[in-house]
Scaffold this active site. Structure first.
Site, mmCIF file in Angstrom:
data_model
loop_
_atom_site.group_PDB
_atom_site.id
_atom_site.type_symbol
_atom_site.label_atom_id
_atom_site.label_comp_id
_atom_site.label_asym_id
_atom_site.label_seq_id
_atom_site.Cartn_x
_atom_site.Cartn_y
_atom_site.Cartn_z
ATOM 1 N N ASP A 1 -21.814 34.367 -24.560
ATOM 2 C CA ASP A 1 -22.077 35.011 -23.141
ATOM 3 C C ASP A 1 -23.283 34.269 -22.454
ATOM 4 O OD1 ASP A 1 -22.984 36.584 -20.992
ATOM 5 O OD2 ASP A 1 -22.691 38.514 -22.035
ATOM 6 N N HIS B 1 -16.224 16.429 -0.394
ATOM 7 C CA HIS B 1 -15.138 15.510 -0.378
ATOM 8 C C HIS B 1 -15.161 14.630 0.837
ATOM 9 C CE1 HIS B 1 -14.005 17.521 -4.104
ATOM 10 N NE2 HIS B 1 -13.359 18.557 -3.373
ATOM 11 N N HIS C 1 -14.298 15.150 -7.693
ATOM 12 C CA HIS C 1 -13.251 14.618 -8.191
ATOM 13 C C HIS C 1 -12.406 13.488 -7.301
ATOM 14 C CE1 HIS C 1 -10.850 17.897 -6.436
ATOM 15 N NE2 HIS C 1 -9.815 16.968 -6.321
ATOM 16 N N LYS D 1 -6.168 24.400 4.773
ATOM 17 C CA LYS D 1 -5.374 25.214 3.844
ATOM 18 C C LYS D 1 -4.040 25.328 4.746
ATOM 19 C CE LYS D 1 -8.409 26.621 0.129
ATOM 20 N NZ LYS D 1 -7.685 25.605 -0.696
ATOM 21 N N ASP E 1 -16.483 24.242 1.353
ATOM 22 C CA ASP E 1 -15.594 23.990 0.176
ATOM 23 C C ASP E 1 -15.175 22.371 0.219
ATOM 24 O OD1 ASP E 1 -14.286 24.969 -2.161
ATOM 25 O OD2 ASP E 1 -12.335 24.934 -0.872
ATOM 26 N N GLU F 1 -4.272 20.515 2.492
ATOM 27 C CA GLU F 1 -3.740 21.021 1.476
ATOM 28 C C GLU F 1 -2.366 22.107 1.956
ATOM 29 O OE1 GLU F 1 -6.901 22.322 -1.455
ATOM 30 O OE2 GLU F 1 -7.725 22.818 0.251
ATOM 31 N N LYS G 1 -10.647 8.958 -7.707
ATOM 32 C CA LYS G 1 -9.151 8.701 -7.538
ATOM 33 C C LYS G 1 -9.259 6.913 -7.520
ATOM 34 C CE LYS G 1 -7.762 12.642 -5.019
ATOM 35 N NZ LYS G 1 -6.679 12.967 -5.842
ATOM 36 N N LYS H 1 -18.757 21.374 -8.468
ATOM 37 C CA LYS H 1 -19.059 21.941 -7.010
ATOM 38 C C LYS H 1 -18.517 23.526 -7.084
ATOM 39 C CE LYS H 1 -15.119 20.848 -4.431
ATOM 40 N NZ LYS H 1 -14.839 22.209 -3.751
#
Length: 488
Positions: free
Chosen positions: A96, A242, A180, A342, A237, A218, A184, A150
């Site tokens: 914890d 990114h 990430h 999204k 986000d 997305e 790539k 992030k």
């Protein structure tokens, strides 16, 4: 399986994952570490220690991994013998993060003198607590490294607070802020494409380039992340991290070397050259959207406001498009269009570099639009395509746009590692090039914060767009007034 390679200092490796029972660890981190193990990219002395609050013994933990992580490994790469060998590397420690004594238990498990890599796959609010308690337990030394997932902050002040707290115990050279997208293959190849080819570099500037588009779309909605996402939104986000990192690689000047700081110095210059938005700029050059009920993947899906844990009056954006400029000689008056959302029509991430048309129309019957584009596709497939004009077969000089496909998968027979695998190997080997430096992170927030605050001042609701579309109509108008159009 290839023979394992050792890390540069020859120390045994303890990879310690906080949040080791979470979704990211099961879907991405453990499969990536398995692939690194399969291909001999982990030291033979590696141990992977996952922490969590569940009261599991090792057998229960391994059963959990079997059930929740194994299916995310590509079937062609899986074999029972290698999997059994990988499982032997795994340990579990109940911990914890609020309980200091639990860190004493972790210290007993971690080997003295090991190269410790702490992967903080937790909420950023816990980063300070974890680092303080790691240091108090004597687990942080000159060889330790920490990986930060992030989002790194909610705004500039919170990002500075996190950096200060982590920096009390880890030097900047020990901190790996992971994005990430920078792992790539095609993103990393962009540096070679730009700076390793003499036919492109002289053209990579105004007025030869008329515009640049960066899209990260997305197909999925917010799903189980709704509670987190509603306090975050698409700007924080996705775009602030990114998309800005992709923009930096497209726009940066040639670094003096491939040294990590030389590369990151040039990215920082781009971030500091991004034009700051006034309130009038925000109203004119940004578009916020929020998906509504629609059809995605041949299925009816709920709108954002119907998602579980989303307030019925939420003004959180699930889509952002904007036009920005980089105030340097190379990019003077070249618009950069950034878009992310999204519940878009399909999953697609790409960079589109539009070159200026020839100054004199020698072929008056040529079709309208942009003659030459360089399209760099990042997902779902990775490809680089150059669109050019060519003569149609037959009499006359009728032209048609054709595509030269730089088929990297056919050209190279080597396996293309997934982004997390590549970045985890970089952490193990001490390579910082593809990780954000502190000043980069803070410069990105310094640019994004006024836009987010401006939306609050303007008080406008996000524009609705049906799930399964390419976003609100206003995002198409944003480009149309400049004579451009999104490349789908």
């Amino acid at each position: 399986m290839n023979p394992s390679t050792e890390i540069e200092n020859g120390l045994p490796l303890d990879m310690i994952i906080f949040g080791g029972m979470g979704d990211l660890a099961m879907r991405k981190l453990l499969p990536a570490l398995y692939m690194a193990f399969l291909h001999g990219n982990l030291p033979a002395t590696t141990r992977i220690v996952s922490t969590g609050r569940q009261d599991f013994d090792r057998e229960a933990y391994l059963a959990h991994v079997e059930e929740n992580s194994r299916s995310f490994i590509t079937q062609s790469a899986f074999n029972d013998k290698t999997w059994d060998g990988f499982l032997k590397l795994l340990e579990y420690v109940r911990l914890d993060v609020q309980a200091a004594p639990d860190f004493g238990g972790l210290a007993q498990v971690s080997r003295p003198g090991a190269q410790r890599v702490f992967y903080l796959s937790t909420a950023p609010a816990l980063f300070t607590i974890i680092c303080d308690k790691l240091a108090a337990a004597g687990l942080v030394d000159g060889n330790a490294r920490v990986v930060l997932e992030k989002p790194l902050g909610h705004d500039l002040p919170s990002a500075i607070e996190i950096n200060e707290a982590v920096g009390k115990h880890f030097a900047e050279s020990q901190i790996y802020r992971i994005d990430h997208y920078l792992g790539k293959e095609t993103v990393q190849n962009l540096m070679v494409l730009r700076f390793g080819n003499s036919i492109l570099e002289p053209l990579w500037r105004a007025p030869n380039i008329s515009s640049v588009q960066i899209t990260v779309a997305e197909e999925l909605g917010v799903g189980s992340r709704a509670g987190f996402y509603d306090g975050t939104g698409a700007m924080r986000d996705m775009l602030q991290n990114h998309l800005l990192q992709l923009l930096c690689i497209v726009a940066m000047e040639p670094p003096t070397s491939l040294n990590a700081d030389a590369v990151r110095d040039e990215k920082l210059k781009v971030l500091r050259s991004l034009r700051r938005f006034t309130l009038a700029d925000i109203a004119r050059d940004t578009v916020r959207g929020q998906y509504t009920h629609g059809v995605s993947g041949n299925q009816e899906v709920e709108g954002y406001l119907e998602e579980r844990n989303v307030p019925e009056d939420s003004k959180t954006e699930t889509f952002v498009a904007l036009r920005t400029y980089i105030d340097t000689w190379r990019w003077s008056k070249v618009p950069f269009y950034l878009r992310t959302g999204k519940r878009m029509q399909r999953r697609s991430s790409k960079i589109v570099v539009e070159f200026a048309n020839p100054p004199f129309p020698l072929f008056p019957d040529a079709p309208g639009g942009v003659a030459n584009r360089l399209v760099i596709e990042l997902q779902p497939e990775e490809a680089i395509k150059l669109q050019i004009m060519a003569k149609q077969p037959g009499s006359g000089m009728q032209m048609q746009q054709v595509t030269l496909n730089l088929d990297l998968q056919s050209a190279f027979q080597q396996r293309r590692a997934e982004a997390y695998e590549r970045l985890l190997i970089d952490v193990v080997r001490g390579r910082l090039t593809h990780f954000m430096r502190r000043d980069e992170l803070e410069a990105a927030w310094a640019w994004a914060d006024p836009i987010i605050n401006g939306w609050t001042t303007l008080g406008e609701k996000p524009h609705p767009y049906p799930a399964g579309s390419w976003g609100p109509a206003e995002s198409f108008a944003l480009l149309a007034r400049d004579g451009h159009a999104w490349v789908e």
